[in-house]
Design a protein around this motif. Structure first.
Motif, short mmCIF file in Angstrom:
data_model
loop_
_atom_site.label_atom_id
_atom_site.label_comp_id
_atom_site.label_asym_id
_atom_site.label_seq_id
_atom_site.Cartn_x
_atom_site.Cartn_y
_atom_site.Cartn_z
N ALA A 188 12.90 46.73 -53.25
CA ALA A 188 13.94 46.13 -52.31
C ALA A 188 14.24 45.15 -53.51
O ALA A 188 16.13 44.16 -52.30
N ALA B 159 17.83 47.43 -54.57
CA ALA B 159 18.37 47.08 -52.75
C ALA B 159 19.61 45.42 -52.47
O ALA B 159 20.37 45.26 -52.25
N ALA C 210 17.24 49.80 -48.34
CA ALA C 210 16.73 48.31 -47.65
C ALA C 210 15.79 48.70 -46.70
O ALA C 210 14.87 48.03 -46.03
N VAL D 94 12.79 50.58 -47.49
CA VAL D 94 11.72 49.57 -47.49
C VAL D 94 11.42 49.45 -46.33
O VAL D 94 9.84 49.17 -46.24
N ALA E 52 13.31 42.99 -48.24
CA ALA E 52 14.21 44.22 -47.74
C ALA E 52 15.02 43.57 -46.43
O ALA E 52 16.61 44.19 -46.41
#
Length: 232
Positions: free
Chosen positions: A36, A39, A48, A51, A107
């Motif tokens: 996260a 990302a 993201a 996640v 995320a």
């Protein structure tokens, strides 16, 4: 890890299996939080989304471990240290699941902030998140070894996260004063920062569970000095 002698050798196998599953869950949560952060920092929307998609795996592991603990309580009726271990595990997986929720939230922020200006605000979360990931890694290592000294050290790491969190809030407040139109986006980042700060608190909880299992002492709400007293 030696749980002591039991009439049934299978009891030790069951306890070790549950503990291993907790560590597997912890590894997944640590990965989710790291992904996260990556990302958010790298504008990686696909990472993201991964996640967010994988959050169900963390939830499923929590349910599975909780059910295993319930079965072992019903079947083995553990007492003393064995019961403390089961209770520590049940509480630990709850905190791990909530840290997994924090990763999902970060995320989602990465997905929902496409503009370069919003990304500027998000950058302030990186050092805070890095410290939270490190603290989580260290507490999982302490849990794997049920090391009370390591747990006490990790417990005190939360002070650094709190200091970094306060610095993030001050920086974001400056952005808000410079341009009030950015307040909605900045508030979203502030909520994320608060969620990351809570990761440190949840890691502290796990430290307390380790000490409870090993020492049989409940140190919740008593602070760092109480840990030092217990370990003296």
């Amino acid at each position: 890890m030696n749980f002591g002698r039991h009439i049934s050798g299978q009891f030790n196998v069951e306890l070790e299996s549950i503990r291993t599953h907790v560590l597997t869950m912890g590894g997944l949560v640590e990965q989710q939080l790291s992904f996260a952060m990556q990302a958010l920092h790298n504008d990686d929307i696909e990472l993201a989304r991964k996640v967010v998609r994988d959050d169900h795996k963390v939830n499923a592991m929590e349910v599975s471990i909780d059910e295993a603990c319930t079965r072992i309580i019903a079947k083995r009726q553990p007492t003393a240290k064995d019961l403390r271990l089961i209770m520590a595990i049940i509480k630990t997986i709850t905190d791990l699941e909530r840290i997994g929720d924090v990763a999902t939230r970060i995320a989602r922020v990465a997905i929902e902030t496409p503009s370069s200006k919003d990304k500027l605000f998000n950058v302030s979360l990186e050092p805070l998140c890095r410290q939270a990931v490190n603290m989580l890694h260290q507490v999982l290592d302490a849990f794997a070894r049920m090391d009370v000294d390591a747990a006490a050290t990790v417990y005190k790491m939360d002070d650094r996260i709190d200091t970094e969190y306060e610095a993030v809030i001050r920086q974001l407040m400056t952005y808000m004063m410079e341009d009030p139109k950015n307040i909605p986006q900045i508030l979203q980042v502030m909520w994320s920062a608060r969620a990351i700060e809570r990761v440190g608190d949840r890691c502290q909880n796990i430290c307390e569970y380790i000490i409870y299992f090993v020492k049989g002492k409940d140190i919740r709400h008593l602070g760092e000095q109480s840990i030092d007293d217990v370990l003296r």
